[in-house]
Design an enzyme around this catalytic site. Structure first.
Site, short mmCIF file in Angstrom:
data_model
loop_
_atom_site.label_atom_id
_atom_site.label_comp_id
_atom_site.label_asym_id
_atom_site.label_seq_id
_atom_site.Cartn_x
_atom_site.Cartn_y
_atom_site.Cartn_z
N TYR A 1 -10.08 3.87 6.47
CA TYR A 1 -9.25 2.90 6.27
C TYR A 1 -9.91 1.28 6.05
CZ TYR A 1 -8.75 2.06 11.17
OH TYR A 1 -9.01 1.61 12.48
N CYS A 2 -9.23 0.62 5.33
CA CYS A 2 -9.75 -0.87 5.32
C CYS A 2 -8.54 -1.76 5.10
CB CYS A 2 -10.83 -0.96 4.45
SG CYS A 2 -10.47 -0.75 2.74
N THR A 3 -8.92 -2.82 5.02
CA THR A 3 -7.67 -3.75 4.64
C THR A 3 -6.80 -3.70 3.50
OG1 THR A 3 -9.04 -5.62 5.54
CG2 THR A 3 -7.05 -6.38 4.56
N GLY B 1 -8.12 -1.30 0.67
CA GLY B 1 -8.73 -0.06 0.13
C GLY B 1 -9.83 -0.26 -0.64
N ILE C 1 -4.38 -0.75 4.98
CA ILE C 1 -3.69 -1.02 6.26
C ILE C 1 -2.45 -1.93 5.70
CG2 ILE C 1 -3.33 -2.17 8.49
CD1 ILE C 1 -6.38 -2.00 8.45
#
Length: 617
Positions: free
Chosen positions: A213-215, A217, A244
């Protein structure tokens, strides 16, 4: 925010984030389209266009953002694009708005949407091989099943690994936390450090189900493809679609995500209804998670958390946890000067004091910098040095004597004259200096030739050398007219490289920095030069054509310039800052100093230079 919530927002402000990986048939035409439409709608922010897609973060009126979304959806190129639109207030802090790029519209043509690695030899993986997308609900279900799994149960979730693809300053204020699930935080300063971490920790990923996961995508797209490119044992990689941000929209109470989601716009961070504070103040250790003050490490310039009570007169002496870990903590705020020290327990005072003593004993010197990455000596970094306008190799060598002395164990400088020979001039225009005359003799003594990398299109730089009266008083902005001669200088440097190269890096001062930036861009575009691994640009300015849609230059770079207006009478700070903006921020570093048109060698500036060079030793 659900798409059905777009309507009825009136004239409120908002932020729109989206990316799309797709083959762009005409990159320039798409960039021009963005330029035209965003300006027509009054949108500000960042747009990056590459041959393989776009990455957009823009803000403005909600109605304008909705119109932009409708325009992009009308193009089949953007089918399936996840447009993440959120309502928010206008930037309340001008400094933050400027730093986050929300004071203007920046549209650039780039080679990559995100820089997976600053190493030009590392080929980016095929984005088509990225990990499988999981919706926020599916991602949550995976984690829920893993939490509820019985320890003895043979379950696919027993092999589940959660991987955070963000930078350490992002993870410090928010992350997923799930019982029974191992979470890996690479603790990296920048995204381009992630491949090296993956290589080093590949055993922890092999044979596992990896949920990334990241901010929003986009970083997971490239990183998941990189993991899958490692072959057998690395096939099961999944990623949170929409990042997220989409997860928090689906689970307003936070779900398994605790804390705040760091975002790269003027909002800084977005929290859930949960209200947990995961971050802690660098100085006093109390709970704190607000990056609004934009406090930064004095060495690497990474964002650090410093609570409001601890902010103030020691703002230039913050040292992030990563720099402390690598022995750069001798400049940490002393406990006796810490306004919060009375709130610490005796045990914490003692342990902190011991830590500071150990860090101070590891203070860098020229010799231990050269041994940083091993026990034996290293080959010195060879750096080609380009002097400023109306200078020469000899004078520039003299001006950088202190710098060369302090870096002598790790760096070997090579100085060359520029190819354009300039005429000697003296005095002011007769109307400004009545005692001057055209018959005035030149100054006594031997005068060395002066050179330039770029020359004025209005001047004849081939005229015979000789002393002459200046046509007008000295113009501190004359560098703005020096725009011709690049091809001649480029050919000349190619010859230098073939005869005296290779060089690890290039250092340019003033006009030399402008020339070095042009070389880095040319190197990226044509690959016709021997690759410079890095560039150091001091008191520089941009000599790129004014109308050019700037490409993001991927060459790792260090930018050194004065931050006080009026200190540098030749190059204004904002001009040097604009040059720094042309380089990819993921692999660039900025040192702002209190002096004029020089390269400072005092502490902490020299330590920051060493920190940058240490990446390449």
């Amino acid at each position: 925010m659900a798409e059905s919530g777009y309507e009825g927002e009136g004239e409120g402000e908002g932020v729109l984030l989206y990316y799309k990986y797709a083959e762009i048939p005409d990159v320039l035409a798409l960039a021009v389209f963005y330029e035209s439409r965003c300006r027509a709608l009054g949108l500000l922010g960042r747009v990056r266009v590459a041959p393989h897609g776009v990455n957009v973060t823009i803000g403005g009126k909600m109605s304008s953002l909705e119109k932009h979304i409708a325009e992009m959806r009308s193009d089949t190129l953007f089918d399936g694009t996840d447009f993440k639109l959120a309502s928010c207030d206008q930037p309340s802090d001008d400094k933050i708005a400027k730093e986050c790029g929300f004071t203007n519209l920046s549209i650039r043509i780039v080679k990559e949407l995100v820089t997976l690695s600053s190493d030009p030899s590392l080929k980016s993986p095929e984005i088509s091989d990225a990990g499988k997308h999981l919706s926020a609900m599916d991602f949550h279900s995976f984690l829920q099943d893993a939490e509820n799994a019985v320890d003895s149960q043979e379950s696919i979730h027993q092999k589940l690994i959660l991987l955070d693809a963000r930078n350490v300053y992002e993870t410090r204020i928010g992350k997923f936390q799930i019982p029974n699930v191992k979470t890996l935080d690479p603790e990296i300063r920048q995204y381009s450090d992630l491949p090296a971490w993956i290589e080093e920790h590949s055993d922890q990923l092999r044979g596992k189900q990896v949920l990334m996961y990241c901010t929003g995508g986009i970083r997971c797209e490239m990183a998941s493809a990189y993991i899958r490119s490692k072959g057998v044992g690395f096939e099961n990689v999944f990623q949170l679609f929409g990042g997220i941000q989409r997860y928090l929209e689906q689970f307003p109470d936070g779900g398994y995500f605790k804390g705040k989601n760091f975002v790269f716009d003027h909002r800084i961070s977005v929290g859930s209804q949960d209200g947990n504070i995961l971050g802690t103040c660098l100085i006093c250790g109390l709970p704190f998670d607000d990056y609004s003050s934009r406090c930064r490490c004095m060495h690497c310039r990474m964002l650090v958390l410093v609570c409001y009570s601890c902010q103030g007169e020691f703002s230039e002496r913050y040292v992030c946890e990563l720099c402390q870990r690598h022995g750069k903590g001798s400049k940490m705020l002393p406990l006796k000067d810490n306004p919060m020290h009375s709130d610490l327990t005796p045990d914490s005072l003692e342990s902190t004091a011991v830590e500071l003593t150990l860090l101070a004993s590891q203070q860098d010197s020229d010799s231990d910098l050269s041994r940083r990455n091993g026990s034996g000596p290293h080959r010195k970094l060879r750096i080609l040095c380009l002097h400023g306008f109306r200078q020469n190799a000899s004078t520039f060598k003299g001006r950088t004597f202190s710098l060369a002395k302090k870096l002598k164990s790790v760096v070997e400088f090579t100085f060359i004259d520029a190819p354009h020979v300039l005429p000697f001039i003296y005095g002011e225009h007769p109307s400004k200096a009545k005692q001057c005359s055209s018959e005035q003799p030149p100054p006594q003594g031997n005068c060395k030739k002066r050179f330039a990398w770029l020359v004025s299109s209005k001047s004849n730089h081939t005229e015979e050398l000789g002393w002459r009266m200046a046509d007008e008083p000295f113009d501190p902005l004359q560098y703005q007219q020096q725009t011709d001669g690049f091809e001649e200088s480029y050919s000349y440097i190619r010859q230098v490289l073939s005869q005296s190269g290779p060089f690890d890096g290039i250092l340019g001062f003033s006009q030399g920095a402008a020339m070095a930036a042009l070389l880095c861009e040319k190197q990226q575009r044509s690959h016709s030069l021997h690759d410079f691994r890095f560039a150091i640009l001091c008191s520089g300015f941009s000599a790129f054509p004014y109308k050019m849609i700037n490409r993001s230059i991927k060459c790792p770079s260090l930018h050194i310039y004065g931050h006080k207006q009026g200190q540098d009478r030749q190059i204004a700070p904002h001009v040097s800052s604009e040059l720094a903006d042309l380089f990819d921020q993921e692999c660039s570093m900025v040192i702002e100093h209190d002096y004029g048109h020089i390269i400072p060698t005092q502490q902490p500036y020299i330590d920051q230079v060493k920190e940058f060079l240490a990446r390449f030793i």
